[in-house]
Design a protein around this motif. Structure first.
Motif, PDB file in Angstrom:
ATOM      1  N   GLU A  51       0.865  -1.175   0.000  1.00  0.00           N
ATOM      2  CA  GLU A  51       0.000   0.000   0.000  1.00  0.00           C
ATOM      3  C   GLU A  51       0.906   1.230   0.000  1.00  0.00           C
ATOM      4  OE1 GLU A  51      -2.726  -0.150   3.271  1.00  0.00           O
ATOM      5  OE2 GLU A  51      -3.740  -1.926   2.491  1.00  0.00           O
ATOM      6  N   ILE A  52       0.564   2.212  -0.825  1.00  0.00           N
ATOM      7  CA  ILE A  52       1.407   3.390  -0.975  1.00  0.00           C
ATOM      8  C   ILE A  52       0.662   4.628  -0.496  1.00  0.00           C
ATOM      9  CG2 ILE A  52       2.685   4.809  -2.618  1.00  0.00           C
ATOM     10  CD1 ILE A  52       2.958   2.228  -4.337  1.00  0.00           C
ATOM     11  N   ARG A  53       1.189   5.254   0.548  1.00  0.00           N
ATOM     12  CA  ARG A  53       0.614   6.509   1.052  1.00  0.00           C
ATOM     13  C   ARG A  53       0.978   7.653   0.099  1.00  0.00           C
ATOM     14  NH1 ARG A  53       2.315   6.847   7.364  1.00  0.00           N
ATOM     15  NH2 ARG A  53       1.367   4.912   8.081  1.00  0.00           N
ATOM     16  N   PRO A  54       0.163   8.689   0.056  1.00  0.00           N
ATOM     17  CA  PRO A  54       0.478   9.851  -0.786  1.00  0.00           C
ATOM     18  C   PRO A  54       1.855  10.449  -0.497  1.00  0.00           C
ATOM     19  CG  PRO A  54      -1.801   9.976  -0.065  1.00  0.00           C
ATOM     20  CD  PRO A  54      -1.168   8.818   0.677  1.00  0.00           C
ATOM     21  N   SER A  55       2.316  10.418   0.761  1.00  0.00           N
ATOM     22  CA  SER A  55       3.619  10.988   1.110  1.00  0.00           C
ATOM     23  C   SER A  55       4.768  10.285   0.385  1.00  0.00           C
ATOM     24  CB  SER A  55       3.852  10.920   2.620  1.00  0.00           C
ATOM     25  OG  SER A  55       3.887   9.572   3.062  1.00  0.00           O
ATOM     26  N   ALA A  56       4.582   9.040   0.011  1.00  0.00           N
ATOM     27  CA  ALA A  56       5.627   8.294  -0.692  1.00  0.00           C
ATOM     28  C   ALA A  56       5.832   8.799  -2.116  1.00  0.00           C
ATOM     29  CB  ALA A  56       5.286   6.808  -0.716  1.00  0.00           C
ATOM     30  N   TRP A 110      19.644   4.134  -8.041  1.00  0.00           N
ATOM     31  CA  TRP A 110      18.975   3.422  -6.954  1.00  0.00           C
ATOM     32  C   TRP A 110      17.987   4.319  -6.217  1.00  0.00           C
ATOM     33  CZ3 TRP A 110      22.297  -0.693  -4.105  1.00  0.00           C
ATOM     34  CH2 TRP A 110      22.887  -1.548  -5.044  1.00  0.00           C
ATOM     35  N   ILE A 111      17.012   3.674  -5.620  1.00  0.00           N
ATOM     36  CA  ILE A 111      15.922   4.339  -4.914  1.00  0.00           C
ATOM     37  C   ILE A 111      15.888   3.816  -3.479  1.00  0.00           C
ATOM     38  CG2 ILE A 111      13.392   4.579  -4.822  1.00  0.00           C
ATOM     39  CD1 ILE A 111      13.422   4.275  -7.913  1.00  0.00           C
ATOM     40  N   GLU A 112      15.515   4.692  -2.558  1.00  0.00           N
ATOM     41  CA  GLU A 112      15.281   4.281  -1.165  1.00  0.00           C
ATOM     42  C   GLU A 112      13.783   4.335  -0.899  1.00  0.00           C
ATOM     43  OE1 GLU A 112      15.851   8.052   1.674  1.00  0.00           O
ATOM     44  OE2 GLU A 112      17.630   7.711   0.410  1.00  0.00           O
ATOM     45  N   VAL A 113      13.268   3.292  -0.293  1.00  0.00           N
ATOM     46  CA  VAL A 113      11.843   3.206   0.039  1.00  0.00           C
ATOM     47  C   VAL A 113      11.746   2.750   1.488  1.00  0.00           C
ATOM     48  CG1 VAL A 113       9.671   2.007  -0.455  1.00  0.00           C
ATOM     49  CG2 VAL A 113      11.205   2.605  -2.344  1.00  0.00           C
ATOM     50  N   ILE A 114      10.900   3.414   2.267  1.00  0.00           N
ATOM     51  CA  ILE A 114      10.663   2.969   3.642  1.00  0.00           C
ATOM     52  C   ILE A 114       9.204   2.581   3.774  1.00  0.00           C
ATOM     53  CG2 ILE A 114      10.784   3.513   6.099  1.00  0.00           C
ATOM     54  CD1 ILE A 114      12.881   5.628   5.432  1.00  0.00           C
ATOM     55  N   ALA A 162       4.501  -3.346  10.235  1.00  0.00           N
ATOM     56  CA  ALA A 162       3.886  -3.739  11.504  1.00  0.00           C
ATOM     57  C   ALA A 162       2.823  -4.816  11.288  1.00  0.00           C
ATOM     58  CB  ALA A 162       3.287  -2.528  12.210  1.00  0.00           C
ATOM     59  N   GLU A 163       2.115  -4.708  10.191  1.00  0.00           N
ATOM     60  CA  GLU A 163       1.145  -5.740   9.803  1.00  0.00           C
ATOM     61  C   GLU A 163       1.853  -6.621   8.784  1.00  0.00           C
ATOM     62  OE1 GLU A 163      -3.065  -5.942   7.497  1.00  0.00           O
ATOM     63  OE2 GLU A 163      -2.799  -4.278   8.881  1.00  0.00           O
ATOM     64  N   THR A 164       2.122  -7.876   9.135  1.00  0.00           N
ATOM     65  CA  THR A 164       3.002  -8.718   8.331  1.00  0.00           C
ATOM     66  C   THR A 164       2.539  -8.951   6.894  1.00  0.00           C
ATOM     67  OG1 THR A 164       1.947 -10.693   9.231  1.00  0.00           O
ATOM     68  CG2 THR A 164       3.958  -9.928  10.320  1.00  0.00           C
ATOM     69  N   ALA A 165       1.272  -8.850   6.615  1.00  0.00           N
ATOM     70  CA  ALA A 165       0.771  -9.096   5.261  1.00  0.00           C
ATOM     71  C   ALA A 165       0.772  -7.836   4.392  1.00  0.00           C
ATOM     72  CB  ALA A 165      -0.639  -9.679   5.325  1.00  0.00           C
ATOM     73  N   VAL A 166       1.113  -6.685   4.998  1.00  0.00           N
ATOM     74  CA  VAL A 166       1.031  -5.410   4.274  1.00  0.00           C
ATOM     75  C   VAL A 166       2.320  -4.607   4.471  1.00  0.00           C
ATOM     76  CG1 VAL A 166      -0.227  -3.230   4.061  1.00  0.00           C
ATOM     77  CG2 VAL A 166      -1.467  -5.320   4.611  1.00  0.00           C
ATOM     78  N   ALA A 167       2.846  -4.097   3.361  1.00  0.00           N
ATOM     79  CA  ALA A 167       3.939  -3.126   3.423  1.00  0.00           C
ATOM     80  C   ALA A 167       3.311  -1.773   3.146  1.00  0.00           C
ATOM     81  CB  ALA A 167       4.998  -3.441   2.378  1.00  0.00           C
ATOM     82  N   GLU A 168       3.242  -0.930   4.177  1.00  0.00           N
ATOM     83  CA  GLU A 168       2.643   0.398   4.030  1.00  0.00           C
ATOM     84  C   GLU A 168       3.764   1.404   3.770  1.00  0.00           C
ATOM     85  OE1 GLU A 168      -0.358   3.422   6.350  1.00  0.00           O
ATOM     86  OE2 GLU A 168      -0.122   1.380   7.095  1.00  0.00           O
ATOM     87  N   VAL A 169       3.937   1.752   2.503  1.00  0.00           N
ATOM     88  CA  VAL A 169       5.038   2.622   2.081  1.00  0.00           C
ATOM     89  C   VAL A 169       4.673   4.072   2.364  1.00  0.00           C
ATOM     90  CG1 VAL A 169       6.435   3.397   0.139  1.00  0.00           C
ATOM     91  CG2 VAL A 169       5.728   0.986   0.286  1.00  0.00           C
ATOM     92  N   PHE A 170       5.576   4.768   3.084  1.00  0.00           N
ATOM     93  CA  PHE A 170       5.322   6.169   3.407  1.00  0.00           C
ATOM     94  C   PHE A 170       6.444   7.102   2.937  1.00  0.00           C
ATOM     95  CE2 PHE A 170       7.262   4.173   7.113  1.00  0.00           C
ATOM     96  CZ  PHE A 170       8.279   5.055   7.454  1.00  0.00           C
ATOM     97  N   HIS A 171       7.541   6.541   2.401  1.00  0.00           N
ATOM     98  CA  HIS A 171       8.667   7.367   1.952  1.00  0.00           C
ATOM     99  C   HIS A 171       9.329   6.705   0.751  1.00  0.00           C
ATOM    100  CE1 HIS A 171      12.432   9.684   2.125  1.00  0.00           C
ATOM    101  NE2 HIS A 171      13.045   8.524   1.950  1.00  0.00           N
ATOM    102  N   ALA A 172       9.651   7.517  -0.271  1.00  0.00           N
ATOM    103  CA  ALA A 172      10.418   7.033  -1.424  1.00  0.00           C
ATOM    104  C   ALA A 172      11.108   8.223  -2.075  1.00  0.00           C
ATOM    105  CB  ALA A 172       9.510   6.338  -2.427  1.00  0.00           C
ATOM    106  N   MET A 173      12.384   8.050  -2.386  1.00  0.00           N
ATOM    107  CA  MET A 173      13.137   9.081  -3.099  1.00  0.00           C
ATOM    108  C   MET A 173      14.391   8.441  -3.674  1.00  0.00           C
ATOM    109  SD  MET A 173      14.620  11.286   0.183  1.00  0.00           S
ATOM    110  CE  MET A 173      15.112  12.666  -0.812  1.00  0.00           C
ATOM    111  N   MET A 174      15.115   9.204  -4.493  1.00  0.00           N
ATOM    112  CA  MET A 174      16.377   8.708  -5.017  1.00  0.00           C
ATOM    113  C   MET A 174      17.317   8.489  -3.840  1.00  0.00           C
ATOM    114  SD  MET A 174      15.507   8.572  -8.129  1.00  0.00           S
ATOM    115  CE  MET A 174      17.035   7.998  -8.841  1.00  0.00           C
ATOM    116  N   LEU A 175      18.063   7.402  -3.887  1.00  0.00           N
ATOM    117  CA  LEU A 175      18.960   7.058  -2.792  1.00  0.00           C
ATOM    118  C   LEU A 175      19.997   8.167  -2.575  1.00  0.00           C
ATOM    119  CD1 LEU A 175      19.877   4.934  -0.721  1.00  0.00           C
ATOM    120  CD2 LEU A 175      21.318   3.961  -2.528  1.00  0.00           C
ATOM    121  N   ARG A 176      20.199   8.510  -1.302  1.00  0.00           N
ATOM    122  CA  ARG A 176      21.144   9.571  -0.925  1.00  0.00           C
ATOM    123  C   ARG A 176      22.435   8.969  -0.367  1.00  0.00           C
ATOM    124  NH1 ARG A 176      17.675  11.924   3.460  1.00  0.00           N
ATOM    125  NH2 ARG A 176      16.939   9.781   3.417  1.00  0.00           N
TER     126      ARG A 176
END
Length: 98
Positions: free
Chosen positions: A4-9, A54-58, A62-76
């Motif tokens: 799942e991708i949050r708008p902030s990502a 490369w890209i960094e994604v966080i 916490a919920e093992t069946a879901v990756a809730e992505v809240f951050h993504a940008m070019m790797l620094r």
């Protein structure tokens, strides 16, 4: 695992497809310190395609069946250095998109 991708990502113009690729096929996956109780943040690092920067994604796992992505940008480079990852990876860096 469902992604799942949050708008902030999307703030740094990384596409949903790129995010899904990095989370699904990371070069490196690192558990990082949580900033809020109950969170289980994981850093995913890698390119979205061959010969691409490369890209960094966080994502919160916490919920093992879901990756809730809240951050993504070019790797620094600073992130790689601060986590001591430079001995494990030699990424291709690209300019930030926004």
């Amino acid at each position: 695992m469902r992604i799942e991708i949050r708008p902030s990502a999307l703030d740094h113009l990384i596409s949903e497809d790129e995010i899904r690729t990095v989370v699904s096929f990371p070069v490196l996956r690192v558990i990082i310190a949580a900033r809020r109780e109950g969170a289980a943040p994981v850093l995913f690092i890698g390119p979205a395609a061959d010969s691409q920067p490369w890209i960094e994604v966080i994502a919160d796992l916490a919920e093992t069946a879901v990756a809730e992505v809240f951050h993504a940008m070019m790797l620094r480079p600073g992130l790689v250095a601060s986590l001591g990852l430079d001995e494990f990876i030699d990424p291709d860096y690209g300019p930030q998109r926004a």
